[in-house]
Design an enzyme around this catalytic site. Sequence first.
Site, PDB file in Angstrom:
ATOM      1  CE  LYS A   1      -7.597  -1.813  -1.826  1.00 10.33           C
ATOM      2  NZ  LYS A   1      -6.321  -1.784  -2.476  1.00 10.33           N
TER       3      LYS A   1
ATOM      4  CB  SER B   1      -3.499  -1.481  -5.364  1.00  9.31           C
ATOM      5  OG  SER B   1      -2.348  -2.463  -4.926  1.00  9.31           O
TER       6      SER B   1
ATOM      7  CB  SER C   1      -4.148  -4.684  -3.055  1.00 13.39           C
ATOM      8  OG  SER C   1      -4.383  -3.302  -2.968  1.00 13.39           O
TER       9      SER C   1
END
Lengths: 451, 63
Positions: free
Chosen positions: A76, A176, A152
């Site tokens: 990420k 997330s 996210s």
Amino acid sequence: MSYGIAELAGAIRRGERSSRDVIEETFRDVKARDPFFNTVTRSLYDRALAAADVTDRKIARGEEIGALAGVPFGIKDLFDVRGEVTTAGSLVLRNNPPAQEDAAVVRNLCAAGAIPVVMTNMDEFAYGFATDNAHHGVTRNPRNSEHLAGGSSGGSAAAVAAGMLPLALGSDTNGSIRVPASLCGIWGLRPTQGVLPMSGVYPFVASLDVVGPFTRSPEDLRLAFSGMAAVTHGELPSLEGLRVARLGGWFKQDLDAVLDSTIDDLVKYFGTSNEVVLPEADKARAAAFVISAAEGGNLHLPRLKTCADEYDPATRDRLIAGAILPAAQVIQAHRLRTMFREQMHALMQQYDILIAPATLGEAPRIDMPFVTLNGKSVSARANLGLFTQPLSLAGFPVLSAPLRKPGAEGLPLGVQLIARPGEEELLFAVAEDLQTAGLLGYEPAAADGGN
Amino acid sequence: MSNPDRVVSEEDIRVMAQAAGISIPDYAMPGVMTNTVLLRHYMALIEELYIPDHCEPAFGYVP
């Protein structure tokens, strides 16, 4: 790249495939298919090939290699990667100097032989549940590209669900990891708060942030977690006499019918129909909301004063609202957290595993990013974490698992398996058992595009 | 206790923002207003819960 971690690492270790071959195939696959899903923001091609060649040389010389040798993984966009600017999915940090070293969990995985190959899309500064990034675009759900992947950490989840990567890293503040894992039909882990090092991870809400892995099986999830923690685990614990209950009350509202009945099936599998109410779950969610807004707002306050217009407007407005919150209510939220944690411990003296839905239902459509709550259509970006946020406040470990049975539209549904702090091994044992029983583990009828 | 039904005015928000050193441009005000109203609702929810005086904030700092 449909291989799992264990299968791939075994093939490389035995010399059936070279690490370079695996990495080159990964990049070909990503190049060909990712334009369809938009999961990747940056390639780490040169570094990955160099690491693969090192692995192959070690194997040729008969040297010791790690348990994850040659396994490609995605990261990420908020983890430090040596030589890369950590942007957290934003333009705001683009002029920062490149990271001097990898984030601690990335270092641990590399020490176990895994190879970082790409960085993945996310909601700006991790503030959202959609992975709809104003700068990098929206990440599409590989199960149906007209639907959101969730966020996210949606780029990581979608890359794994699409079969482009066997492992990717995410962060979870309010859900997330659990939300995108659920919507994409894969496995994700929010570990016990504090168990994995956060060094080199760009913060969102330091009080609630953790990092964790996405994989396509619970066995791989365990391998990934062990690698991130730099520990070796032994045998899984016995499930003899396991006490299980589903969470009712807050966790049954507006629930998808298939999801509701299947959670009952999961509990019945353990020979019970226990349902318990976690007191003040609505207030726990509210406290997580307030703490997130206040800490996020505080973190970004200096930049909100000088370059607010460089933020995604939706992120900017949420952060400003958080930055001007009164202190008394923020402290009240932290006191409520203490009380809620005690209630969770009290409940988990009676039960070893709690089961709750991960989301209300299937992934919302990208062109209709809403969920229905109390009969009202509300923003998916802000509300997909309805069932994950209260559990973030407690900080207990939560494994997000895909149901075998899909929803009415054929898209994945997911549940949260919750254990006491430090009991990740019990979560893995339960997940593997329910997978073997045919209750967990999403099996898509057909992948959507990009193949 | 916060009253979630009380209307939040732009003036309220500008005063709070000024105290934090933030200048809110007009085009950002509707979004900030929406988020402030939402947070006010959540603040009211957590304020209505009785919390004993000896229940300390969970800041998590361990020296």
